[in-house]
Design an enzyme around this catalytic site. Structure first.
Site, PDB file in Angstrom:
ATOM      1  N   GLY A  15       0.809  -1.205   0.000  1.00 25.24           N
ATOM      2  CA  GLY A  15       0.000   0.000   0.000  1.00 25.24           C
ATOM      3  C   GLY A  15       0.842   1.255   0.000  1.00 25.24           C
ATOM      4  O   GLY A  15       2.064   1.215  -0.219  1.00 25.24           O
ATOM      5  N   ASP A  16       0.203   2.372   0.278  1.00 22.34           N
ATOM      6  CA  ASP A  16       0.863   3.672   0.214  1.00 22.34           C
ATOM      7  C   ASP A  16       2.074   3.740   1.143  1.00 22.34           C
ATOM      8  O   ASP A  16       3.137   4.221   0.754  1.00 22.34           O
ATOM      9  CB  ASP A  16      -0.148   4.763   0.576  1.00 22.34           C
ATOM     10  CG  ASP A  16       0.491   6.130   0.715  1.00 22.34           C
ATOM     11  OD1 ASP A  16       0.919   6.682  -0.298  1.00 22.34           O
ATOM     12  OD2 ASP A  16       0.576   6.622   1.855  1.00 22.34           O
ATOM     13  N   ASP A  59      -7.844  -1.717   1.599  1.00 18.59           N
ATOM     14  CA  ASP A  59      -8.505  -0.419   1.768  1.00 18.59           C
ATOM     15  C   ASP A  59      -8.712   0.322   0.451  1.00 18.59           C
ATOM     16  O   ASP A  59      -9.499   1.271   0.386  1.00 18.59           O
ATOM     17  CB  ASP A  59      -7.693   0.471   2.711  1.00 18.59           C
ATOM     18  CG  ASP A  59      -7.730  -0.024   4.145  1.00 18.59           C
ATOM     19  OD1 ASP A  59      -8.552  -0.906   4.453  1.00 18.59           O
ATOM     20  OD2 ASP A  59      -6.928   0.472   4.965  1.00 18.59           O
ATOM     21  N   GLY A  96     -10.771  -0.179   7.272  1.00 25.04           N
ATOM     22  CA  GLY A  96     -10.685   1.071   6.545  1.00 25.04           C
ATOM     23  C   GLY A  96      -9.907   2.060   7.385  1.00 25.04           C
ATOM     24  O   GLY A  96     -10.478   2.917   8.064  1.00 25.04           O
ATOM     25  N   GLU A 137     -13.750   1.328  10.462  1.00 23.81           N
ATOM     26  CA  GLU A 137     -13.054   1.294  11.748  1.00 23.81           C
ATOM     27  C   GLU A 137     -12.427   2.630  12.147  1.00 23.81           C
ATOM     28  O   GLU A 137     -12.230   2.901  13.330  1.00 23.81           O
ATOM     29  CB  GLU A 137     -11.967   0.222  11.729  1.00 23.81           C
ATOM     30  CG  GLU A 137     -10.864   0.484  10.709  1.00 23.81           C
ATOM     31  CD  GLU A 137      -9.792  -0.590  10.699  1.00 23.81           C
ATOM     32  OE1 GLU A 137      -9.819  -1.481  11.560  1.00 23.81           O
ATOM     33  OE2 GLU A 137      -8.915  -0.532   9.801  1.00 23.81           O
ATOM     34  N   SER A 185       3.956   1.227   2.456  1.00 27.24           N
ATOM     35  CA  SER A 185       5.043   0.349   2.017  1.00 27.24           C
ATOM     36  C   SER A 185       5.757   0.914   0.797  1.00 27.24           C
ATOM     37  O   SER A 185       6.993   0.905   0.716  1.00 27.24           O
ATOM     38  CB  SER A 185       4.491  -1.044   1.682  1.00 27.24           C
ATOM     39  OG  SER A 185       3.907  -1.640   2.813  1.00 27.24           O
ATOM     40  N   ARG A 188      -9.246 -10.111   5.533  1.00 21.29           N
ATOM     41  CA  ARG A 188      -7.934 -10.222   4.902  1.00 21.29           C
ATOM     42  C   ARG A 188      -7.600 -11.651   4.476  1.00 21.29           C
ATOM     43  O   ARG A 188      -6.501 -11.911   3.980  1.00 21.29           O
ATOM     44  CB  ARG A 188      -6.856  -9.717   5.857  1.00 21.29           C
ATOM     45  CG  ARG A 188      -7.028  -8.261   6.254  1.00 21.29           C
ATOM     46  CD  ARG A 188      -5.936  -7.797   7.192  1.00 21.29           C
ATOM     47  NE  ARG A 188      -4.635  -7.799   6.536  1.00 21.29           N
ATOM     48  CZ  ARG A 188      -4.122  -6.769   5.855  1.00 21.29           C
ATOM     49  NH1 ARG A 188      -4.809  -5.655   5.761  1.00 21.29           N
ATOM     50  NH2 ARG A 188      -2.938  -6.844   5.301  1.00 21.29           N
TER      51      ARG A 188
END
Length: 340
Positions: free
Chosen positions: A92-93, A118, A161, A213, A95, A264
């Protein structure tokens, strides 16, 4: 990706264990990947056979005594020790942001592949994992609806989220929710109660509520279960907060379900398998063409790529004026207050 690299380019592919953490070990933790490894059941598995990590920022690596140290040079040394020529990073963003800093510091050719349930990576309509998480959340609503109707209850479903409400919004629309609460839009308990009371006036004896969440309390304070070793807030519990407030305000019998990490796992949907394959092939082709510092993406029903500089550190959140929010309101779903 491995098939394309080995059979299409004649390359050797090395998989890094536990992400960047594997490069801190000496010798580095890695294994050679062959097409044979990716036949059969692997396509149908969730998660990763290599392991991963979401803690231990290499630029501020935490130690038990509370100190932090920059270990980025050690990771780059581990990469060099494996005699690798390029890196394809999947994540994701956060990483991709860390990998880009490492690649720039070490002169490593890098191609990124967006993977996050997400779906909050800028520049791509689709990230690997989102379709499967969305299916799980929608399936949960399908299962909650009959018992809600049978027992005259309001069912609250809390979904993941962390920075964005994409799962909550899409699952809520797909699963017939009556109320969807996401972090991008303000809400009022009175607004939620008004929707539930309106359903009662129409002789509906149940309601479905979906909440992401990361949604905060009405006063703006977050609902967290603590913090990780890296100081990151561990969200969870806002579903119970919303449930209590609904019960207090409407007198309804409320039950709360927190999906958590169920979203997940499981067998990946065909959509996720397809996008992973498309992204993997394009990532290899970009490296073969001498490209670097780019991320593959899906846009306009086609695979594209764009500079990583336009992607990192800019999470893609739900557009309050976008098509999905407009659709939810058009269906009569309460999705928070209209900021306009």
């Amino acid at each position: 990706m491995v098939h394309r690299a080995v059979e299409g380019q004649g390359w050797q592919v090395v998989g890094l264990h536990k992400g960047t953490a594997g490069l801190l070990s000496r010798p580095p933790e890695a294994e050679t990947l062959t097409p044979h490894r990716f036949e059969g059941m692997l396509l149908r598995m969730a998660g990763t056979i290599l392991g991963t990590t979401n803690k231990g920022d290499p630029f501020a690596f935490p130690y038990p005594d509370g100190t932090v140290r920059d270990r980025s040079d050690e990771i780059i040394e581990g990469f060099r020790a494996l005699e690798l020529d390029g890196l394809i990073g999947i994540g994701g963003d956060g990483s991709l942001s860390i990998l880009r800093r490492l690649a720039q510091q070490g002169g490593i050719p890098l191609i990124g592949i967006p993977k996050t349930i997400d779906n909050d990576v800028v520049g791509t309509e689709v990230a690997i994992g989102h379709a499967t998480a969305l299916w799980v959340a929608t399936d949960a609503l399908d299962r909650l609806q009959p018992t809600a109707a049978s027992h005259d209850r309001v069912m609250v479903l809390e979904v993941m989220g962390r920075d964005a409400g994409h799962i909550a919004l899409s699952a809520g629309i797909s699963g017939g929710a009556d109320v969807i609460i996401i972090p991008e839009l303000p809400y009022r308990i009175e607004g939620i109660a008004g929707k539930i009371n309106a359903l009662r006036a129409e002789d509906r004896n149940f309601a479905l509520v979906v909440v992401a969440e990361a949604v905060r309390r009405e006063d703006g304070t977050p609902v967290v279960q603590g913090h990780s070793d890296s100081g990151q807030a561990l969200y969870g519990g806002v579903g119970h907060y919303i449930g209590r407030r609904i019960a207090e305000t409407t007198g309804a019998e409320v039950r709360v379900t927190v999906l958590g990490h169920v979203q997940r796992g499981g067998t990946p949907t065909p959509r996720d398998r397809l996008m992973a394959s498309i992204f993997g092939v394009h990532a290899v082709d970009l490296l073969a063409a001498g490209q670097s510092d780019r991320m593959v993406a899906w846009s306009g029903r086609n695979v594209v790529d764009l500079p990583l500089a336009e992607v990192v550190d800019r999470p893609h959140r739900v557009d309050p004026q976008g098509a999905l929010v407009h659709t939810a309101r058009g269906l009569g779903i309460y999705v928070g207050e209209d900021p306009s």
